[in-house]
Write a protein that holds these residues in place. Structure first.
Motif, PDB file in Angstrom:
ATOM      1  N   GLY A 138     -35.444  75.175 -22.249  1.00 57.75           N
ATOM      2  CA  GLY A 138     -36.808  75.501 -22.614  1.00 57.75           C
ATOM      3  C   GLY A 138     -37.131  76.960 -22.426  1.00 57.75           C
ATOM      4  O   GLY A 138     -38.210  77.416 -22.833  1.00 57.75           O
ATOM      5  N   ASP A 139     -36.226  77.729 -21.820  1.00 65.23           N
ATOM      6  CA  ASP A 139     -36.460  79.167 -21.632  1.00 65.23           C
ATOM      7  C   ASP A 139     -36.067  79.983 -22.862  1.00 65.23           C
ATOM      8  O   ASP A 139     -35.969  81.213 -22.807  1.00 65.23           O
ATOM      9  CB  ASP A 139     -35.731  79.688 -20.392  1.00 65.23           C
ATOM     10  N   SER A 140     -35.825  79.296 -23.994  1.00 69.39           N
ATOM     11  CA  SER A 140     -35.488  79.919 -25.288  1.00 69.39           C
ATOM     12  C   SER A 140     -34.084  80.501 -25.336  1.00 69.39           C
ATOM     13  O   SER A 140     -33.756  81.259 -26.256  1.00 69.39           O
ATOM     14  CB  SER A 140     -36.506  81.015 -25.666  1.00 69.39           C
ATOM     15  N   THR A 141     -33.237  80.164 -24.379  1.00 75.44           N
ATOM     16  CA  THR A 141     -31.856  80.626 -24.419  1.00 75.44           C
ATOM     17  C   THR A 141     -30.897  79.445 -24.376  1.00 75.44           C
ATOM     18  O   THR A 141     -31.238  78.358 -23.930  1.00 75.44           O
ATOM     19  CB  THR A 141     -31.504  81.557 -23.237  1.00 75.44           C
ATOM     20  N   ALA A 142     -29.678  79.719 -24.846  1.00 75.00           N
ATOM     21  CA  ALA A 142     -28.549  78.824 -24.616  1.00 75.00           C
ATOM     22  C   ALA A 142     -27.542  79.623 -23.802  1.00 75.00           C
ATOM     23  O   ALA A 142     -27.509  80.859 -23.872  1.00 75.00           O
ATOM     24  CB  ALA A 142     -27.948  78.353 -25.931  1.00 75.00           C
ATOM     25  N   ARG A 143     -26.724  78.935 -23.012  1.00 75.92           N
ATOM     26  CA  ARG A 143     -25.756  79.639 -22.170  1.00 75.92           C
ATOM     27  C   ARG A 143     -24.393  78.974 -22.280  1.00 75.92           C
ATOM     28  O   ARG A 143     -24.295  77.742 -22.379  1.00 75.92           O
ATOM     29  CB  ARG A 143     -26.213  79.657 -20.708  1.00 75.92           C
ATOM     30  N   ILE A 144     -23.353  79.829 -22.263  1.00 73.36           N
ATOM     31  CA  ILE A 144     -21.976  79.338 -22.278  1.00 73.36           C
ATOM     32  C   ILE A 144     -21.411  79.523 -20.870  1.00 73.36           C
ATOM     33  O   ILE A 144     -21.529  80.596 -20.267  1.00 73.36           O
ATOM     34  CB  ILE A 144     -21.125  80.119 -23.302  1.00 73.36           C
ATOM     35  N   TRP A 145     -20.801  78.441 -20.353  1.00 75.20           N
ATOM     36  CA  TRP A 145     -20.319  78.439 -18.975  1.00 75.20           C
ATOM     37  C   TRP A 145     -18.839  78.103 -18.922  1.00 75.20           C
ATOM     38  O   TRP A 145     -18.312  77.397 -19.785  1.00 75.20           O
ATOM     39  CB  TRP A 145     -21.069  77.390 -18.150  1.00 75.20           C
TER      40      TRP A 145
END
Length: 797
Positions: free
Chosen positions: A592-599
């Protein structure tokens, strides 16, 4: 000094010259742009208006006219594209109908019917309907396909149909002067009731199913023994052409009415004694007993309904107020109210006892034919010449839903025994099943008008009566053979089949993941303290579970032990989805913070932050080859990213509301985006070109799921229905709407089962019935064998 004066003079000349040219440049660009619009050269028009906009800004002129012109040309382009798409659809529909005609000539009526159905679904307009009917219905009696279970044949139009209380027998009446009793399971004729010398207009079972009463144009009503087919009694009073005859609830009396006679009659079947109900000034349309058998109720051409004492025949009350003929009058289930339907387009409610009650139900725009109550007595459904059926609140008179979909007069309507569905029949040759919110679930087609349709007592099948000389038995459910799992105690937010297909992973708002064995309902829980799990998925080797949570984190769990082994921390908003890469080494999360993250799945280290969306990201997933990441956002777009570098690649624009879900096809060649704009859009994953739009849902689409074999797509809507689509043709195959509505769905690994979660927290599995497959052009059909069909259960819509 002289040089300075010369410079100022030259500057003045240039400014004066430019000031003269600037308005001229603006005006010429606007004029040229409109000329290009007239010539339908829209690209040139856009360039001209853009030039005008630049000119207006250079010389300080208002840019409103240029902006308005640009908006106009954009609207024209949009309309032109819509027209082109419409023509393409109509053209494709004609191709499919031509294929249907070709198969009709070859006497392959099963394939002819299928192609005509496809053609009509492509182009459900009046012209499309005409093509559909003209192509197929002339040979409909020869069809041999899976759309209905059995066809019950008469030698003339079928006028009425009824089902016995145990659901084992079906009763039909016909203009061929007979009534017939059929075995509901096999469709075999049990007995023919012969003896009338005129059309048989109605036939009904007694409450215990042991007897049948028929009404005929020959002026008689006959009582028959269901087991033997022999006549036990005949009423031959001077009653004119009889249009209806019904048993009293105890089966001892019959109420008989005629449209050609102003007197109804109560007939004591045992003694033969008649009681005349005299008082109407014109013929009688309907006559019914009250639930307690104290009263009889009649409706008439004289614009009134009348209440009678059954024992004496005394007129108790006349219901006046309609401004046209009263076609139908019924009692409420408790017998305290009377409802009437009239030629004046209205329904009225009246008190049986003391006190005045003349509530009027207004909404239909033409004659209202029939009224039927829901089992709980809280709603009625009415039918009309205006091509609709309508659902009403009986207490307030509020119109709850309008059932739109028929193209001609709607002749009958009935609630299913538990009130979950509504069945309608129409002169447009069809019967339709609807859910009670007004969503059309299925359509059943005859070769001529359908005068009546009824549910079986358990709602497992319906029977339709038609002027095409047949009654037909149809499966009333979209899906069969469900396997119920244990009910959850909270909403389910995610579900998946593991590779074995024997277990089910579900994620719930009660803060747990659960794995359920669908063979015995046993469950194993994975608990996440004080947070809501929003999504869950298996690792490629099924040894781990990845969850997304409202606490702004994602976690990896060991499937065998139920223990958390990795946690991904960094988002500043709740995590809405989480997905493993195909090799299991990476994880992508959407927030919901408008980002996607790769881990890094092993270390939990954040490798890349995908920034670009301007709204909450609803979903993120890897492509099948692991090279791309696809995100869907509340900013009405989906985006593609390089999975190795996190680099932004492109934006998929076209939706007019939130994109709730975006997925790759199993082969990675296509992308499917679901949106709150009620559509699903299909894109080419290589060129990013939009290929098609799936229309059909009447509410926003919450999610989209692919079958592993890549042949089917399932979409789930805000109105709690799920639809299954054929990927080869992008046509809708079936609609699923049951229980409290579909919340989530998933395919099994072999694509032969569907797992459904309903809003009442129940979970079920069901099998799929795909009777045939056609290619993208609709030119070839590959039929499944009978043995293969046994493995499937969802019929083509």
């Amino acid at each position: 000094m002289r040089s300075i004066v010369l410079f100022v003079f030259l500057l003045f000349i240039v400014q004066f010259s430019y000031g003269q040219k600037c308005p001229e440049k603006y005006t010429n660009a606007i004029r040229l742009g409109y000329k290009y619009i007239d010539d339908q050269k829209y690209d040139n028009a856009i360039k001209s208006f853009q030039d005008a906009l630049i000119a207006s800004r250079e010389c300080g002129k208002s840019s409103e006219d240029a902006i308005a012109a640009l908006n106009k040309v954009f609207d024209l382009i949009k309309k032109q594209k819509e027209l082109a798409e419409r023509k393409t659809i109509e053209s494709h529909s004609l191709v499919l109908s031509s294929q249907a005609a070709l198969y009709t000539q070859k006497s392959d009526f099963t394939k002819a019917f299928r192609f005509a159905t496809y053609g009509y679904q492509e182009n459900p307009t009046a012209d499309g309907l005409a093509i559909f009917y003209s192509t197929i219905f002339k040979d409909a009696d020869k069809l041999n396909c899976s759309f209905y279970k059995q066809s019950l044949q008469h030698d003339a139009p079928v006028t009425s149909v009824a089902v016995s209380a145990d659901g084992k027998l079906i009763l039909t009446a016909s203009e061929d002067m007979t009534a017939r009793i059929w075995n509901a399971a096999s469709g075999d004729a049990v007995v023919t009731l012969s003896g009338h010398i005129g059309k048989v207009n109605s036939a009904v079972f007694s409450t215990d199913g042991k007897f049948v009463i028929t009404a005929s144009d020959d002026g008689t009503a006959k009582v028959w023994n269901t087991a033997t087919g022999h006549t036990s009694n005949t009423f031959g009073g001077n009653a004119g052409e009889l249009n209806s005859a019904v048993f009293s609830p105890d089966g001892k009396k019959a109420l008989i009415a005629s449209r050609s006679n102003d007197t109804a009659k109560i007939w004591d079947i045992g003694t033969g004694i008649e009681v005349n109900l005299a008082g109407h000034r014109h013929g009688i349309y309907s006559a019914v007993f009250s639930p307690d058998e104290r009263y009889a109720l009649t409706s008439s051409k004289d614009s009134t309904a009348k209440l009678w004492d059954v024992q004496t025949g005394r007129l108790i009350k006349t219901f006046r107020g309609h401004k046209g003929e009263v076609y139908s009058a019924v009692f409420s289930p408790d017998g305290k109210k009377v409802f009437t339907a009239s030629e004046d387009n209205t329904i009225r409610r009246w008190n049986v006892g003391g006190g005045k009650d003349t509530l009027t139900f207004i909404g239909h725009t033409q004659d209202v034919w029939t009224i039927a109550f829901s089992p709980d007595g809280k709603k009625i459904v009415t039918t009309s010449d205006d091509t609709t059926a309508r659902v009403w609140d009986v207490t307030t008179g509020a119109q709850l839903h309008v059932l739109k979909g028929h193209t001609n007069e709607v002749m009958s309507a009935a609630f299913s025994p538990k009130g979950r569905r509504i069945l309608t029949s129409s002169l447009d040759h069809t019967a339709k099943i609807w859910d009670t919110s007004g969503v059309e679930l299925s359509t059943h087609v005859h070769a001529n008008s359908v005068g009546e349709a009824v549910f079986s007592p358990d709602a497992s099948y319906i029977v339709t009566a038609s002027n095409d000389y047949t009654a037909k038995i149809w499966d009333a459910v979209v899906v069969n053979k469900r396997h119920k799992l244990s009910r959850h105690l909270a909403e389910v937010n995610a579900l998946l089949f593991p590779h074995s297909g024997k277990e089910v992973l579900t994620s719930l708002t009660d803060c747990t993941d659960k794995i359920a064995d669908i063979t015995n309902g046993k469950m194993v829980s994975f608990t996440d303290d004080d947070t809501f799990i929003t999504a869950a998925s298996f690792s490629p080797d099924y040894k781990h579970i990845l969850t997304a949570s409202s606490d702004k984190t994602a976690k990896i769990w060991d499937t065998a032990t139920g223990k958390a082994i990795q946690k991904f921390i960094g988002h500043t908003g709740g995590v809405n989805s989480a997905d493993f890469s195909p090799d299991g080494k990476l994880v992508v999360t959407a927030s919901g913070d408008s980002t996607a993250r790769i881990w890094d799945a092993a270390t939990g280290k954040c490798l890349h932050i995908l920034k670009g969306h301007v709204g909450s990201i609803n979903s993120a997933m890897f492509s099948p080859d692991g090279k791309l990441i696809l995100t869907a956002s509340k900013d009405n777009t989906a985006m593609l990213w390089n999975a190795a570098t996190g680099k932004y690649l492109t934006t998929l624009k076209g939706h007019s509301n939130w994109v709730t879900s975006a997925i790759f096809s199993p082969d990675g060649k296509k992308i499917f985006t679901a949106s709150y704009d009620n559509t699903v859009k299909i894109w080419d994953a290589a060129s990013y070109k939009r290929l098609a739009t799936l229309h059909g849902h009447i509410s926003g689409v919450r999610s989209v799921v692919f079958s592993p074999d890549g042949k089917m797509l399932m979409t789930i809507s805000l109105n709690k229905t799920a639809k299954i689509w054929d990927i080869a043709t992008w046509r809708e195959l079936a609609t699923i709407s049951d229980h409290s509505g579909v919340r989530l769905a998933s395919f099994s690994p072999d694509s032969k089962k569907i797992l459904l979660v309903y809003f009442d927290c129940s979970v079920e599995t069901l099998s799929i019935y795909m009777p045939y497959v056609i290619d993208e052009m609709g030119n070839k059909i590959e039929d499944l064998s009978d043995e293969e069909k046994k493995r499937f259960e969802i019929s083509y819509k």
